[in-house]
Design an enzyme around this catalytic site. Structure first.
Site, PDB file in Angstrom:
ATOM      1  N   TYR A 101       0.843  -1.195   0.000  1.00 37.16           N
ATOM      2  CA  TYR A 101       0.000   0.000   0.000  1.00 37.16           C
ATOM      3  C   TYR A 101       0.881   1.248   0.000  1.00 37.16           C
ATOM      4  CZ  TYR A 101      -3.059   3.729   1.557  1.00 37.16           C
ATOM      5  OH  TYR A 101      -3.737   4.916   1.643  1.00 37.16           O
ATOM      6  N   GLU A 189      -3.517   7.595  -3.913  1.00 36.56           N
ATOM      7  CA  GLU A 189      -3.306   6.284  -3.298  1.00 36.56           C
ATOM      8  C   GLU A 189      -3.095   5.227  -4.365  1.00 36.56           C
ATOM      9  OE1 GLU A 189      -6.015   5.064   0.282  1.00 36.56           O
ATOM     10  OE2 GLU A 189      -6.833   4.148  -1.511  1.00 36.56           O
TER      11      GLU A 189
END
Ligand code: GDP
Ligand code: MN
Length: 381
Positions: A101, A189
């Site tokens: 992530y 993101e």
């Protein structure tokens, strides 16, 4: 403003982030044609402004173009978290060895963009943050200097042990930061950032939110807006030049000025109610805005009472009164309305309202109490 994954990927590609090729489709036939052109395995992905599409069945692998068509037919029209899928991204599938992530959010506490990275990718980062916060590295960036090479490497080393992957990740950090800054993002993101069995580091998903206050200087980003993917009442309000945010409660609020809107919401809560929205008709007092505001609020079935709270400075309260009369003549209200007006032309406004059968007061506490009681089905306090 939220944009779709395929749009976010275009912004990241422009900075050089490695992303598998793909294109967007609105029909199963288009999806098949894209899969044909890409060749090999593809992923068909629902384009909605929501995360967790994978779990909801909105991300599917297809071995052939024909299968891509069938999957697109299934995914188009699907509901994910209350949003209808109108578009799918068809993209070349990657083999996955591991998922990480990487994200940047604008942090109010430090007033800086903050990198958040974790080896626990692919899954909900909020869950990782809640249960195993030690698995996340947070790194605030001083925007005067930007992301430094040593910081990009530090982020890379938190994700990978192998130096080649660390370098590849560090480069992606720099590119993600560039995209974040260039586009006035409040969030950027990549989840998952994957390593393929061949050792390549690629972005398989992307999410970018643009700060609404940046849109004036980025008309090219405003053009990415997809109104079909947004809350209909918020779209209508924006087009009527009202500041409107839908909330979960049942007291509809029409207020002038953001400060008064906040104070009104606080007071509604103080007296035991829940605001149904934040609606600011602004400083000017065009009766048209009042008409639009009432229409938007009454379209929301959860609103049980409406509260007008107007402080007339530049706003003329008689204009607001006329707006209320016009709007309710065209569309008679089926729910109670409580009006509080004070300030410029207050006497005239009260006369207009009384002549048309409304009551109004100049006391904010009284009006809020009354609106909360009416929303709860009770009598006015
Ligand atoms: P989200 O659920 O809305 O975050 O959508 P994602 O794009 O992140 O996809 C969800 C999951 O689907 C990812 O975490 C991957 O595990 C899987 N996935 C997405 N793209 C691919 C791909 O190209 N190949 C494989 N094998 N899995 C993929
Ligand atoms: Mn994802």
């Amino acid at each position: 403003m939220n944009i779709h994954e395929y749009q976010a990927k275009d912004l990241l590609r422009a900075e050089g982030v490695p992303i598998p090729a793909g294109d967007v489709a609105t029909t199963p036939e288009q999806a098949e044609a894209i899969a044909q052109r890409l060749g090999g395995m593809v992923v068909v992905k629902a384009q909605v402004h929501a995360g967790g599409r994978g779990k909801a069945g909105g991300v599917k692998l297809a071995k052939t173009p024909a299968e891509a068509r069938l999957l697109a037919a299934k995914i188009l029209g699907m509901q994910i978290k209350g949003l209808t899928v109108h578009k799918v991204l068809v993209t070349a599938a990657s083999d996955i060895a591991s998922e990480a992530y990487v994200g940047i959010i604008l942090d109010r506490a430090t007033r800086k963009p903050v990198f958040m990275v974790s080896r626990a990718g692919g899954i909900d980062i909020e869950e990782v943050a809640a249960t195993t916060p030690e698995k996340i590295l947070k790194l605030p960036i001083d925007t005067r200097f930007g992301l430094q090479a040593y910081q990009a490497n530090e982020l890379g080393f938190f994700l990978f042990d192998d130096i080649k992957k660390v370098r590849a990740a560090a480069k992606i950090m720099t590119q993600l930061y560039a995209a974040f800054m260039r586009n006035g993002a409040s969030l950027a993101e990549i989840n998952p950032l994957v390593v393929t069995p061949a050792g390549d580091v690629v972005a398989l998903d992307a999410k970018i939110s643009i700060d609404d206050n940046e849109l004036d200087r980025h008309p090219e980003l405003e053009a990415l807006r997809d109104e079909t993917a947004e809350e209909p009442s918020e779209v209508e309000a924006r087009n009527a030049h009202l500041t409107f945010i839908k909330l979960e409660g049942d007291v509809g609020c029409v207020v002038n000025g953001a400060g008064l809107a906040m104070a009104t919401m606080d007071l509604v809560k103080y007296y035991g109610g829940e605001p149904a929205n934040f609606l600011d008709i602004g400083g000017s007092s065009n009766p048209e805005k009042v008409v639009s505001a009432l229409r938007i609020i009454t379209e929301d079935p959860s609103v049980k009472a409406i509260l007008f709270n107007i402080f007339g400075g530049i706003t003329r309260t008689d204009d607001v009164a006329n707006g209320i009369v016009t709007a309710t003549k065209a569309n008679p209200l089926r729910i109670p309305l409580v009006i509080r007006l004070t300030g410029t032309n207050e006497e005239l406004a009260m006369k207009i309202l009384h002549d048309n059968g409304f009551t109004a007061s100049s006391d904010m506490d009284e009006a809020v109490k009354q609106a909360v009681a009416l929303a709860h089905g009770g009598k006015a306090a």
